[in-house]
Scaffold this motif. Structure first.
Motif, short mmCIF file in Angstrom:
data_model
loop_
_atom_site.label_atom_id
_atom_site.label_comp_id
_atom_site.label_asym_id
_atom_site.label_seq_id
_atom_site.Cartn_x
_atom_site.Cartn_y
_atom_site.Cartn_z
N ASP A 39 7.87 -1.68 18.94
CA ASP A 39 7.00 -0.59 19.15
C ASP A 39 5.74 -1.10 18.52
O ASP A 39 5.70 -1.20 17.23
CB ASP A 39 7.59 0.80 18.43
CG ASP A 39 6.62 1.88 18.65
OD1 ASP A 39 7.32 2.84 18.99
OD2 ASP A 39 5.39 1.63 18.55
N PRO A 40 4.50 -1.12 19.41
CA PRO A 40 3.31 -1.76 18.90
C PRO A 40 2.75 -0.76 17.83
O PRO A 40 2.35 -1.51 16.67
CB PRO A 40 2.61 -1.59 19.98
CG PRO A 40 3.40 -1.97 21.28
CD PRO A 40 4.53 -1.10 20.89
N GLU A 41 3.09 0.32 18.04
CA GLU A 41 2.37 1.33 16.84
C GLU A 41 3.06 1.39 15.45
O GLU A 41 2.45 1.37 14.46
CB GLU A 41 2.33 2.91 17.43
CG GLU A 41 1.10 3.06 18.54
CD GLU A 41 1.11 4.48 18.68
OE1 GLU A 41 1.70 5.58 18.15
OE2 GLU A 41 0.44 4.86 19.92
N LEU A 42 4.28 1.20 15.58
CA LEU A 42 5.19 1.11 14.43
C LEU A 42 4.89 -0.33 13.89
O LEU A 42 4.73 -0.23 12.50
CB LEU A 42 6.56 1.43 14.43
CG LEU A 42 7.16 2.67 14.97
CD1 LEU A 42 8.46 2.80 15.31
CD2 LEU A 42 6.80 3.46 13.66
N SER A 43 4.67 -1.23 14.53
CA SER A 43 4.51 -2.43 13.88
C SER A 43 3.24 -2.63 13.37
O SER A 43 3.26 -3.19 12.39
CB SER A 43 4.51 -3.62 15.12
OG SER A 43 5.96 -3.81 15.72
N ALA A 44 2.31 -2.21 13.98
CA ALA A 44 0.74 -1.97 13.09
C ALA A 44 1.04 -1.01 12.07
O ALA A 44 0.39 -1.67 10.95
CB ALA A 44 -0.26 -1.36 14.38
N GLU A 45 1.70 -0.13 11.87
CA GLU A 45 2.01 0.67 10.86
C GLU A 45 2.73 -0.14 9.65
O GLU A 45 2.15 -0.06 8.54
CB GLU A 45 2.84 1.94 11.08
CG GLU A 45 3.00 2.91 9.92
CD GLU A 45 1.75 3.70 9.37
OE1 GLU A 45 0.48 3.52 9.91
OE2 GLU A 45 1.72 4.10 8.44
#
Ligand code: SF4
Length: 55
Positions: A39-45
């Motif tokens: 998940d790109p958003e979770l990875s960024a977080e």
């Protein structure tokens, strides 16, 4: 007897893996770690959390 270093939990920066995810034998086959990495958003977080923890 040689002791293995504690594996670090990739999704809880600063913590060692406590095998909290059912079926996991470590970070390498942890389903939660896999999910976060998909998940790109979770990875960024996670990257943000890591940089905070490292400081
Ligand atoms: S089982 Fe997965 S989420 Fe739980 S502590 Fe270990 S690496 Fe982290």
């Amino acid at each position: 007897m040689a002791q293995r270093p504690d594996p670090k939990c990739p999704v809880r920066p600063g913590d060692t893996c406590s095998l909290c995810y059912p079926g996991a034998t470590g970070p390498q086959d942890c389903g939660l770690v896999w999910l976060v990495r998909q998940d790109p958003e979770l990875s960024a977080e996670l990257a943000r959390l890591r940089s905070e923890t490292a400081s």
